[in-house]
Design a protein around this motif. Structure first.
Motif, PDB file in Angstrom:
ATOM      1  N   LEU A  57      36.124  32.939  30.603  1.00 47.14           N
ATOM      2  CA  LEU A  57      36.409  33.359  31.978  1.00 47.14           C
ATOM      3  C   LEU A  57      35.397  34.388  32.435  1.00 47.14           C
ATOM      4  O   LEU A  57      35.244  35.452  31.834  1.00 47.14           O
ATOM      5  N   GLU A  58      34.686  34.043  33.490  1.00 44.21           N
ATOM      6  CA  GLU A  58      33.729  34.997  34.049  1.00 44.21           C
ATOM      7  C   GLU A  58      34.201  35.396  35.437  1.00 44.21           C
ATOM      8  O   GLU A  58      34.444  34.536  36.290  1.00 44.21           O
ATOM      9  N   GLY A  70      34.567  45.571  40.792  1.00 42.84           N
ATOM     10  CA  GLY A  70      33.127  45.769  40.874  1.00 42.84           C
ATOM     11  C   GLY A  70      32.389  45.550  39.563  1.00 42.84           C
ATOM     12  O   GLY A  70      31.166  45.627  39.516  1.00 42.84           O
ATOM     13  N   GLN A  71      33.134  45.266  38.510  1.00 43.46           N
ATOM     14  CA  GLN A  71      32.467  45.115  37.217  1.00 43.46           C
ATOM     15  C   GLN A  71      32.552  43.671  36.729  1.00 43.46           C
ATOM     16  O   GLN A  71      33.598  43.035  36.811  1.00 43.46           O
ATOM     17  N   GLU A  72      31.405  43.142  36.201  1.00 39.70           N
ATOM     18  CA  GLU A  72      31.396  41.771  35.681  1.00 39.70           C
ATOM     19  C   GLU A  72      32.103  41.725  34.335  1.00 39.70           C
ATOM     20  O   GLU A  72      31.929  42.619  33.511  1.00 39.70           O
ATOM     21  N   GLN A 131      38.347  31.887  37.782  1.00 35.87           N
ATOM     22  CA  GLN A 131      36.949  31.682  37.374  1.00 35.87           C
ATOM     23  C   GLN A 131      35.994  32.023  38.527  1.00 35.87           C
ATOM     24  O   GLN A 131      36.209  31.589  39.658  1.00 35.87           O
ATOM     25  N   ASN A 132      34.998  32.831  38.228  1.00 32.91           N
ATOM     26  CA  ASN A 132      33.963  33.242  39.197  1.00 32.91           C
ATOM     27  C   ASN A 132      34.497  33.993  40.414  1.00 32.91           C
ATOM     28  O   ASN A 132      33.840  34.072  41.438  1.00 32.91           O
ATOM     29  N   SER A 133      35.705  34.496  40.313  1.00 39.89           N
ATOM     30  CA  SER A 133      36.272  35.181  41.481  1.00 39.89           C
ATOM     31  C   SER A 133      35.935  36.667  41.456  1.00 39.89           C
ATOM     32  O   SER A 133      35.375  37.183  40.491  1.00 39.89           O
ATOM     33  N   GLU A 134      36.311  37.319  42.546  1.00 43.39           N
ATOM     34  CA  GLU A 134      36.134  38.749  42.626  1.00 43.39           C
ATOM     35  C   GLU A 134      37.502  39.361  42.873  1.00 43.39           C
ATOM     36  O   GLU A 134      38.202  38.996  43.815  1.00 43.39           O
ATOM     37  N   VAL A 192      44.577  48.059  41.893  1.00 47.39           N
ATOM     38  CA  VAL A 192      44.782  49.438  42.330  1.00 47.39           C
ATOM     39  C   VAL A 192      43.785  50.397  41.667  1.00 47.39           C
ATOM     40  O   VAL A 192      43.353  51.381  42.261  1.00 47.39           O
ATOM     41  N   GLU A 193      43.394  50.057  40.451  1.00 38.85           N
ATOM     42  CA  GLU A 193      42.454  50.918  39.733  1.00 38.85           C
ATOM     43  C   GLU A 193      41.106  50.988  40.445  1.00 38.85           C
ATOM     44  O   GLU A 193      40.349  51.935  40.254  1.00 38.85           O
TER      45      GLU A 193
END
Ligand code: FES
Ligand code: FES
Lengths: 160, 766
Positions: A6-7, A12-14, A70-73, A77-78
């Motif tokens: 899963l990518e 904001g972090q990959e 998959q491939n989402s952004e 809350v963090e």
């Protein structure tokens, strides 16, 4: 057991994780990424405690499988507190308006409100109600939550 | 006295963690090497257990341990007859039979499905009235009837026969209320770990009452109480509910933790939570009221049955509160009430915000309206005429309005009605309803008084410890738990006010049974009332020590030392001062003074006669009145609550914003109670067990709510504060059904007022 690579991008972090495909996004966030601000209240998509934002849309992460992310952004809350102690105006407004009691619904509430203000910086009461209709709060009676969202919108509008 | 810290809407002391997702609730706590536990629940409401086959489950990879009733080391009966696990007979669908501990949640889930239980079905006892009459069929075979032990509470005042003889009108009415759930959004979690440093067990989780868990688990584990340590996590709401279920979970996980020598975590699913946790007791209230033509109430009789389920550790307390409040906030010379708790093979009743008041207030406030109709009086006038006033006597014979205890019902009713424009609206809606046949509008009133704290239910003790550290930071611990209600913030404000320091210095630690003594449970809206007094007591002890040292340092008398806003100075000579932090340094480094103090509050027991219920029930009372406006679509049965105006006297609010939050939250739960919430059961099986079928109010259901806070001076509580947590919930259902009658001319005597009841205008099930 078969695993899935899963990518996706979270706060904001990959990330690249190896997970079982039938794992819920909720579990991936909580267990694999230790994002415990995502809560589980009902597991059937009713309470909104597990609300996160996926590709700009509000979702109940208990109803989404890892594979669908998959491939989402994703934003949880963090991701609202940009740096330690620097609260997002919504977080500050929730504190100032008394919108938090037990706090279990709060992360989900914040995400639904965040998403609302992204697309509608000056919502009226009905629009606020529509935006958080999927988030249950048993403690506050919602009134101070509405106040908080209004307050945040006002402060954010003044800033910009 | 001008307050510096209290009576101000400061932000929650535990808010930052909650808005950032950092607060750790039970499910967020994990210990290394932990196992996951899951319970096998009964498949029948009542059956003999013939055989439990564990073999297949035991063989499953990753299953580490399975326990049944046989494995309970100490007693298998906790307070209220709750078994850790059912041994011979299951008595409701939430009974546990076996518990699995496995390496993962998934494996535990699989394993419980592999456990086969053979049963012999028995006809369950489901109907409360039948259970009372039929003493041959017993929920507990060691008993002679189905009445819960010590649950019969009564009130005898005046002469009831004579009272009814002198009445011009007599009404007899029966009201019903359902099982409802606290519906906190966080399901229950408990983690038990073998104490890493000594013999014993450590228990974490969403635990409302750590000390009762401690005591019960000690008995179950055959340990000393001191060998069981309970610490609550951040609690995601409780409202009375995270009690019996977490006690059972703690028992089961503790046994597994000791056997496996590993931490064991149990997280309930929503379905498990709704099945296994306590509910509000359903009531059947059989009222009889007698009054003079002019509306003066002369007698009230009430026989009440409260449904307990198979086990119960609350009916004996809730029924007492109910029997005291059965005649509402009214002066009645002749009273006879009897409350009985009843065992059945159903889900069970326990504590839920209000603790008998939401049922009782629904009953009495409906009845008063019915009396007003009968006498052709206005609901407002009948209340004003009969409400308790200074010098009157409560149902328990207690004289009201003595010793600076205000009784401002009349003032509150008047002002709330005025703000609600009550009389005008009654007329306006009448006109409206004449013109409209399908859509109707209605307005209804209800009012209440509520005994603050435990009163005669138990001793209202509480403890708190305040410790000042070298740098002037202050730690507070209470034996009472924060569950979201804001108790910590109130306590911190009270501590800061007492000490004369800023709120920023204060921080709180979670209740830990091993470091602070049991002062009683966090119930009965006593967090501020009793807990606040303990905080003041601790603060005063410390302040006294600080003043002594300051007096030496400033060369003046101790009595003239003022500590205020983080400054320490001589009264009338402000320049003779020392900084608070500096004073702390002197106390610790130079003088060796202890800056840790425990405060203990003990108001002593309230004395009541068991035979008559007469005596002083509570040291003081809180009051409220609500006016509710609704709009009804008589075709569909849809009831829209438009507006609620509610006024409350809860004493001086320590934190007005949070007090309002408590009231708003309570009001909305009350709206759920009146309008939509209900557990459906069929033949002892639960039909509702998650939020898709058990409906609670969403933001779409909120009316326009206007809360008015009164503050009639009352010396009893800390800084004039009283109780707030439970008061909000109880006025909504009765004002709602009264408004419904006003709108449609149909009287609903069973809540919730859901679509069917509203459209047919009658009770379906009774
Ligand atoms: S846990 Fe996902 S909606 Fe309730
Ligand atoms: S604050 Fe408790 S559920 Fe919303």
């Amino acid at each position: 057991m078969e695993t899935l690579s899963l990518e996706f991008k979270v706060n904001g972090q990959e990330h690249k994780l190896s997970v079982t495909p039938n794992k819920r996004l909720l579990d991936v966030l909580r267990e694999d990424l230790n994002l415990i601000g995502v809560k589980e209240g009902c597991s059937v998509g009713e309470c909104g405690a597990c609300t996160v934002i996926m590709d700009g849309k509000i979702i109940n992460s208990c109803m989404v499988l890892a594979g669908q992310a998959q491939n989402s952004e994703i934003l949880t809350v963090e991701g609202l507190e940009k740096e330690e102690g620097k609260l997002h105006p919504l977080q500050q407004a929730f504190l100032d308006a008394g919108a938090v009691q037990c706090g279990f619904c709060t992360p989900g509430m914040l995400m639904s409100s965040y998403n609302l203000l992204q697309s509608n910086p000056d919502p009226d009461e009905e629009e606020i109600k529509d935006a958080i209709a999927g988030n249950f709060c048993r403690c506050t009676g919602y009134k101070q939550i509405i106040d908080a969202i209004k307050l945040a919108a006002e402060r954010m509008n003044r800033q910009s | 006295m001008k307050a510096d810290v209290i009576n101000k809407s400061s932000n929650r002391v535990d808010g930052y963690e909650k808005v950032t997702g950092k607060a750790k609730f039970g499910a967020d706590i994990n210990f290394g090497n932990q196992l996951y536990a899951k319970t096998v629940y009964s498949e029948y409401p009542r059956a003999k257990i013939k055989k439990i086959k564990l073999n297949k489950a035991k063989k499953l990879d990753g299953v580490v341990e399975i326990i049944t009733a046989e494995d309970v080391p100490g007693t298998n009966e906790m307070f209220g007859r709750f078994p850790v696990l059912a041994a011979e007979e299951v008595k409701y669908v939430g009974d546990g039979i076996a518990v699995v501990a496995a390496e993962s949640q998934e494996i535990a889930k699989k394993a419980v499905k592999l456990i086969v239980v053979e049963y012999e079905e028995i006809e369950p006892i489901l109907d409360m009235k039948k259970a009372v009459k039929d003493t041959k069929e017993l929920v507990h075979s060691d008993k002679e009837d189905n009445i819960i032990e010590h649950s019969h509470h009564l009130m005898r005042k005046g002469d009831i026969e004579k009272g009814f003889k002198g009445a011009d009108v007599i009404l007899e009415r029966t009201y019903y209320t359902p099982f409802v759930d606290q519906a906190y959004i966080e399901p229950e979690v408990v983690i038990s770990i073998p104490d890493p440093y000594r013999k014993g067990i450590e228990i974490h989780g969403s635990i409302q009452n750590p000390y009762s868990v401690q005591e019960n688990i000690a008995k179950v584990m055959d340990h000393k109480i001191s060998e069981v340590k309970v610490i609550h996590s951040t609690i995601g709401g409780s409202f009375g509910g995270k009690d019996e279920s977490v006690m059972m979970m703690a028992a089961r996980t503790s046994i597994l933790a000791e056997r496996t020598k590993r931490p064991v975590k149990m997280v309930l699913t929503r379905e498990e939570s709704m099945t296994e946790s306590c509910k509000r007791h359903p009531y059947e209230m059989n009222y009889k009221i007698g009054a003079k033509k002019d509306g003066t109430i002369v007698a009230i009789q009430d026989e009440v049955y409260t449904q307990g389920g198979p086990y119960n550790n609350k009916a004996m307390f809730a029924n007492w509160r109910g029997s005291v409040h059965a005649t509402g906030p009214y002066q009645v010379d002749n009273v006879k009430t009897d409350y009985y708790g009843v065992y059945t093979n159903t889900i069970y009743g326990g504590a839920y915000r209000g603790f008998s008041a939401p049922q009782t207030v629904f009953g009495i406030e409906s009845l008063i309206d019915e009396l007003a109709e009968e006498l052709n009086m206005s609901p407002k006038e009948i209340r004003l005429k009969n409400c308790l006033k200074p010098g009157d006597t409560f149902a328990t014979g207690q004289k009201m309005g003595k010793d600076n205890i205000p009784i401002p019902l009349k003032e509150i009713i008047k002002e709330v009605c005025e703000k609600a424009d009550y009389e005008k609206k009654v007329k306006k809606f009448k006109e409206y309803n004449k013109k409209h046949s399908e859509i109707k509008k209605g307005i209804g009133i209800s009012c209440t008084l509520r005994g603050a704290g435990l009163g005669g239910e138990g001793i209202d003790t509480a403890g708190a410890t305040i410790t000042i550290d070298k740098d002037g930071s202050i730690t507070l611990i209470s034996d009472l738990t924060e569950m979201g209600q804001g108790m910590r913030t109130a306590h911190a404000q009270i501590a800061a006010e007492t000490l004369g320091v800023s709120l920023e210095r204060l921080s709180f630690i979670n209740t830990d049974t091993s470091i602070i003594m049991d002062g009683g449970p966090t119930v009965a809206s006593r967090g501020t009332l009793a807990g606040g007094q303990a905080v003041i007591a601790a603060g005063k002890k410390l302040k006294d020590r600080l003043k002594k040292v300051a007096a030496e340092k400033l060369n003046c008398d101790k009595e003239v030392i003022i500590i205020k806003n983080d400054q320490v100075y001589e009264y009338d000579n402000v320049n003779n001062m020392i900084d608070f932090d500096e004073l702390i340094g002197v106390c610790i480094a130079e003088k060796g003074i202890s800056l840790s103090a425990q405060g203990w509050y003990n108001p002593g027991p309230e004395e009541l006669s068991e035979e008559t219920g007469q005596g002083n029930a509570y040291p003081t009372y809180v009051y409220g009145c609500a006016v509710t406006e609704i709009i009804v679509d008589t075709k569909t049965g849809e009831v829209g609550v438009e507006k609620i105006i509610a006024g409350y006297d809860i004493g001086t609010p320590i934190n007005p914003q949070q007090v309002k939050g408590q009231l708003y939250g309570g009001i909305l739960q009350g709206l759920g109670y009146g309008l939509m919430e209900e557990f459906e059961q069929k033949e002892g099986y639960l039909k509702t067990d998650n939020f898709d079928d058990y409906l609670i109010p969403s933001i779409k259901d909120i009316p326009d709510i206007n809360v008015i806070l009164f503050d009639f001076e009352d010396d009893f509580g800390p800084y004039g504060a009283k109780s707030v947590g439970e008061l909000g919930i109880e006025l909504v259902a009765p004002s709602l059904v009264n408004a419904f009658k006003n709108a449609t001319n149909n009287r609903i005597r069973e809540i919730p007022l859901n679509l069917e009841r509203a459209s047919l205008g009658k009770n379906l099930s009774k």
